[in-house]
Design an enzyme around this catalytic site. Sequence first.
Site, PDB file in Angstrom:
ATOM      1  N   SER A 123      -6.219   3.428   4.058  1.00 43.83           N
ATOM      2  CA  SER A 123      -5.558   2.644   3.004  1.00 43.83           C
ATOM      3  C   SER A 123      -6.586   1.815   2.242  1.00 43.83           C
ATOM      4  O   SER A 123      -6.371   0.630   1.953  1.00 43.83           O
ATOM      5  CB  SER A 123      -4.469   1.737   3.584  1.00 43.83           C
ATOM      6  OG  SER A 123      -3.602   1.292   2.574  1.00 43.83           O
ATOM      7  N   LYS A 168       0.097   3.770  -2.685  1.00 37.59           N
ATOM      8  CA  LYS A 168      -0.880   4.854  -2.578  1.00 37.59           C
ATOM      9  C   LYS A 168      -0.230   6.223  -2.409  1.00 37.59           C
ATOM     10  O   LYS A 168      -0.897   7.246  -2.587  1.00 37.59           O
ATOM     11  CB  LYS A 168      -1.856   4.566  -1.437  1.00 37.59           C
ATOM     12  CG  LYS A 168      -2.697   3.308  -1.672  1.00 37.59           C
ATOM     13  CD  LYS A 168      -3.670   3.057  -0.530  1.00 37.59           C
ATOM     14  CE  LYS A 168      -4.572   1.856  -0.794  1.00 37.59           C
ATOM     15  NZ  LYS A 168      -3.920   0.573  -0.511  1.00 37.59           N
ATOM     16  N   SER A 219       0.798  -1.231   0.000  1.00 36.43           N
ATOM     17  CA  SER A 219       0.000   0.000   0.000  1.00 36.43           C
ATOM     18  C   SER A 219       0.826   1.274   0.000  1.00 36.43           C
ATOM     19  O   SER A 219       0.258   2.373  -0.063  1.00 36.43           O
ATOM     20  CB  SER A 219      -0.958   0.012   1.196  1.00 36.43           C
ATOM     21  OG  SER A 219      -2.068  -0.822   0.942  1.00 36.43           O
TER      22      SER A 219
END
Length: 395
Positions: A122, A65, A62
């Site tokens: 997230s 991101k 993640s």
Amino acid sequence: MPPSPPYRSRCPLLFARRIVLALMLALLSLAPARANPMLLVDMDNFAVLYAEEAGQPWHPASLTKLMTAYVAFDQIALGKVSLDTPVVISRKAFNQAPSKSGLAVGSAVTLQDALYLLLVKSANDVAVAIAETIAGDEASYVALMNDTAMRMGLTATHYANANGLHDPAQVTSARDLAILSLYIRQSFPQYMPIFGTATVMLNGKKLESENKLLETFAGTTGMKTGFICASGLNMVATVDRNGRRLLAVILGGSSARDRNERTAELILRGLSGAATGTGQTVLTLGNNPGALPVDMRPQICGKEAKAYTASQEAAFPMGLKGQPSFLTDTVLTSSYVATDLGRIAVGVSLPRPRPAHLPIFTAPTTEAALDGDLRPGLPAAMPGAVPFPRPRPNF
């Protein structure tokens, strides 16, 4: 009465198992812990204070991101979208694996709220929804991400999706993640409070960040955590303390405790002067060309997981029960409230406006015209020529 036999003689099998377990733990404690990528950078002058395997290709999870957010910030700056642009959860977005926002298919939030859900919770569904909102589809948005990575000089980085769910082609390095984080901080400082937010409230539910340094390590200002089996537990953290602004990258942690404590230790080494520097800046630090990304699935989620975790705990016990911890501060965290805008119709044409009335016949403007025919073919009625309706009969 004869004394009771010792416990060992009553349960020889159990005793033997305990001996074997003790020997296994002793052997594991002697096994060398894996040296995963670590990087510490002074954000004021980009000096590398500590680096270990910083150019090794790694699956970002993640931490992807960070780039998803950067491209969104850039598109807002270009005027392509605004913070008020509705972001709609498509069926594809809804079908993404957790972590997710909890929004239903067709529900929408503003782009501002979506960015909070993306970076704090997230949320994988929101990452795809942002991509589709801005670029039309995820593939086009990923192309923007890769173009941005190329322009930034992130030579170990390639994206295959917008949220970081596992794809063998989704790779980066600690060095590239540090540069990307510095670009965010320099180019879009107005969005930094998002990265430092600990919770988001949505539809009565508290969605929490996995960056526990925000609430246990004074001076933490952000930024992002990530986890998939192939990467282990990753973190990019920024800290502003005593006039020093440091950025740490830790990749491949064996647990949240391991990741968080190692990050805090690395930052404290920089703050205390124990990490004196390498003589390089993060921009001159090189990646490892041609190296393959490490696959941590056997150690994190496979058969080797228990032994690997035990060896890592033996090598670095900080934060375990009965052990000291670097995460002992009590920090007042910030929260944000996002609003579910409900379902927004997509692809439905709005009704066309009613056309302006255009009279077919010209209204009479003179007394003479009033005496003549008002409409062609329909003579003017004589007084009394128009009958009144007959009264309704009584029954």
